[in-house]
Design a protein around this motif. Structure first.
Motif, short mmCIF file in Angstrom:
data_model
loop_
_atom_site.label_atom_id
_atom_site.label_comp_id
_atom_site.label_asym_id
_atom_site.label_seq_id
_atom_site.Cartn_x
_atom_site.Cartn_y
_atom_site.Cartn_z
N VAL A 143 41.30 56.93 65.39
CA VAL A 143 42.37 58.22 66.03
C VAL A 143 43.58 56.57 67.35
O VAL A 143 42.74 55.95 67.53
N THR A 144 44.31 57.42 67.09
CA THR A 144 45.42 56.48 68.15
C THR A 144 45.44 56.75 68.94
O THR A 144 44.91 57.18 69.70
N GLY A 145 45.25 54.85 69.81
CA GLY A 145 45.66 55.06 70.75
C GLY A 145 47.09 54.54 72.11
O GLY A 145 47.17 55.34 72.50
N THR A 146 47.87 53.59 70.88
CA THR A 146 49.21 53.84 72.01
C THR A 146 49.73 53.98 70.30
O THR A 146 48.91 52.62 68.81
N LEU A 147 50.97 54.13 69.75
CA LEU A 147 52.16 54.00 68.61
C LEU A 147 53.32 53.26 69.45
O LEU A 147 53.94 53.82 70.34
N THR A 148 53.76 51.88 68.63
CA THR A 148 54.99 51.41 69.67
C THR A 148 55.63 51.30 68.10
O THR A 148 55.41 50.34 67.46
N LEU A 149 57.53 51.85 68.39
CA LEU A 149 57.64 51.95 66.80
C LEU A 149 59.04 51.04 67.63
O LEU A 149 59.46 51.13 68.55
N ARG A 150 60.22 50.24 66.32
CA ARG A 150 61.21 49.40 66.90
C ARG A 150 61.97 49.84 66.10
O ARG A 150 62.11 49.54 64.65
N TYR A 151 62.72 50.35 65.80
CA TYR A 151 64.12 51.56 64.93
C TYR A 151 65.00 50.30 64.17
O TYR A 151 65.63 50.19 64.97
N GLU A 152 64.64 49.58 63.52
CA GLU A 152 66.23 48.38 63.58
C GLU A 152 66.85 49.08 62.52
O GLU A 152 68.22 48.05 62.79
N ALA A 153 67.05 49.98 62.23
CA ALA A 153 67.68 50.58 61.17
C ALA A 153 67.88 51.96 60.77
O ALA A 153 66.72 52.20 60.44
N GLY A 154 68.78 52.92 60.31
CA GLY A 154 68.44 53.86 59.32
C GLY A 154 67.75 54.23 58.24
O GLY A 154 67.33 53.14 57.38
N THR A 155 66.09 55.03 57.62
CA THR A 155 65.39 55.09 56.80
C THR A 155 66.59 55.67 55.99
O THR A 155 66.66 56.91 56.15
N ARG A 156 67.01 54.90 54.95
CA ARG A 156 67.67 56.60 53.83
C ARG A 156 66.79 57.44 53.24
O ARG A 156 65.90 57.17 52.61
N LEU A 157 66.73 58.20 52.52
CA LEU A 157 66.32 60.03 52.39
C LEU A 157 65.88 58.75 50.93
O LEU A 157 67.37 58.25 50.02
N GLY A 158 65.39 59.17 49.64
CA GLY A 158 65.11 58.25 48.87
C GLY A 158 63.87 58.03 48.60
O GLY A 158 62.50 57.55 49.97
N PRO A 159 63.66 56.64 47.79
CA PRO A 159 61.65 55.86 48.32
C PRO A 159 61.61 54.63 49.27
O PRO A 159 63.07 54.41 49.68
N VAL A 160 61.02 55.57 49.65
CA VAL A 160 60.51 54.48 51.43
C VAL A 160 58.98 53.56 50.79
O VAL A 160 58.06 54.45 50.32
N ARG A 161 58.84 52.45 51.77
CA ARG A 161 57.90 52.05 51.26
C ARG A 161 56.89 51.21 52.62
O ARG A 161 58.08 51.03 53.28
N ALA A 162 56.33 52.10 53.24
CA ALA A 162 55.19 51.67 54.21
C ALA A 162 54.11 50.83 54.03
O ALA A 162 53.34 50.67 52.55
N GLU A 163 53.91 49.82 54.48
CA GLU A 163 53.79 48.69 54.71
C GLU A 163 52.47 48.26 56.35
O GLU A 163 53.19 48.13 57.78
N ALA A 164 51.24 48.09 56.31
CA ALA A 164 50.35 47.76 57.69
C ALA A 164 49.73 46.92 56.86
O ALA A 164 48.15 46.65 56.54
N HIS A 165 48.57 45.83 58.05
CA HIS A 165 47.40 45.07 57.96
C HIS A 165 47.21 45.16 59.43
O HIS A 165 47.99 45.35 60.67
N ILE A 166 45.73 44.69 58.96
CA ILE A 166 45.01 44.72 60.63
C ILE A 166 45.60 43.48 61.77
O ILE A 166 45.94 42.19 61.38
N ASP A 167 45.79 43.22 62.45
CA ASP A 167 46.41 42.31 63.64
C ASP A 167 45.03 41.75 64.39
O ASP A 167 45.25 40.11 64.06
N ARG A 168 44.53 41.99 64.75
CA ARG A 168 43.21 41.47 65.55
C ARG A 168 42.09 42.51 65.88
O ARG A 168 42.98 44.02 66.15
N VAL A 169 41.24 42.30 66.57
CA VAL A 169 40.13 43.60 66.57
C VAL A 169 39.66 42.90 67.99
O VAL A 169 38.88 41.94 68.01
N GLU A 170 39.46 43.77 69.25
CA GLU A 170 38.42 42.75 70.50
C GLU A 170 38.12 44.07 71.00
O GLU A 170 38.45 45.05 70.76
N GLY A 171 36.85 44.08 70.69
CA GLY A 171 36.00 44.83 71.21
C GLY A 171 35.92 46.14 69.94
O GLY A 171 35.61 46.76 69.35
N VAL A 172 36.57 47.49 71.24
CA VAL A 172 35.93 48.46 70.70
C VAL A 172 38.28 48.80 70.27
O VAL A 172 37.89 49.92 69.33
#
Length: 206
Positions: A143-172
């Motif tokens: 479940v999400t504790g915090t989520l921080t976004l930085r909008y760098e440009a408009g996301t045009r309608l149409g094909p969009v790719r989402a990617e993510a990876h773990i940066d680090r784990v600290e306890g829980v």
């Protein structure tokens, strides 16, 4: 004659998926149609009739997470990946061996914010899900504790790719990073902190 017994019909998964696809098509047509008033009134009557027909047998409340006959968890009402949720794009999340995840989706008129572009809240919705998917473990959703976004440009309608990876784990806490991209390049970057709910705490994050 014996006592009557109410049974739940077994509906093939593909049929549910087909129904949802039809409703998505209806949503798109509702937004973009230039039909005349008589045609719209006729369509409305048919839609209302279909809604009445489907409403004859409803589960109480939301869909939640149900179990299939073979024990798989079904989140078919989920707002991002729900098989039976026409509001969901839907997102198909792919897991890589290194723990990273990615998804590709085609976002149409139903997801518009600024003209010709994806609504910023939809961008957040997609990134919240894919970042959380990196922290998810079998039987232990994140479940999400915090989520921080930085909008760098408009996301045009149409094909969009989402990617993510773990940066680090600290306890829980699991820290994940990710982004959305179109053919124009990266449009939104995200950082998130995720927890595994403590069953003893009735689902509250530790």
């Amino acid at each position: 004659m014996g006592l009557g017994r109410t049974t739940t019909p077994v509906v093939p998964e593909a049929l549910y998926a087909s129904l949802t696809k039809s409703v998505r098509r209806l949503v798109d047509a509702t937004i973009r149609s230039q039909a005349d008033p008589d045609t719209i009134q006729s369509a409305k009557a048919k839609i209302d009739a279909a809604s009445d027909e489907l409403s004859q047998s409803l589960i109480p409340g939301s869909f939640g997470v149900q179990q299939s006959v073979d024990g798989q968890s079904l989140a078919w009402g989920n707002a991002v990946i729900g098989l039976r949720n026409a509001l969901a794009p839907p997102l198909m999340v792919h897991h890589e061996s290194d723990g990273g995840v990615w998804a590709e989706v085609d976002l149409g008129a139903a997801y518009e914010g600024p003209a010709g572009h994806v609504h910023g809240g939809i961008c957040a919705l997609l990134l919240d899900h894919v970042l959380g998917a990196t922290a998810h473990q079998p039987g232990r959703p994140a479940v999400t504790g915090t989520l921080t976004l930085r909008y760098e440009a408009g996301t045009r309608l149409g094909p969009v790719r989402a990617e993510a990876h773990i940066d680090r784990v600290e306890g829980v806490k699991t820290f994940a990073v990710g982004h959305l991209a179109t053919s124009d390049g990266v449009t939104v970057r995200a950082e998130g902190t995720f927890f595994h709910p403590n069953p003893a705490a009735n689902g509250d994050a530790p």
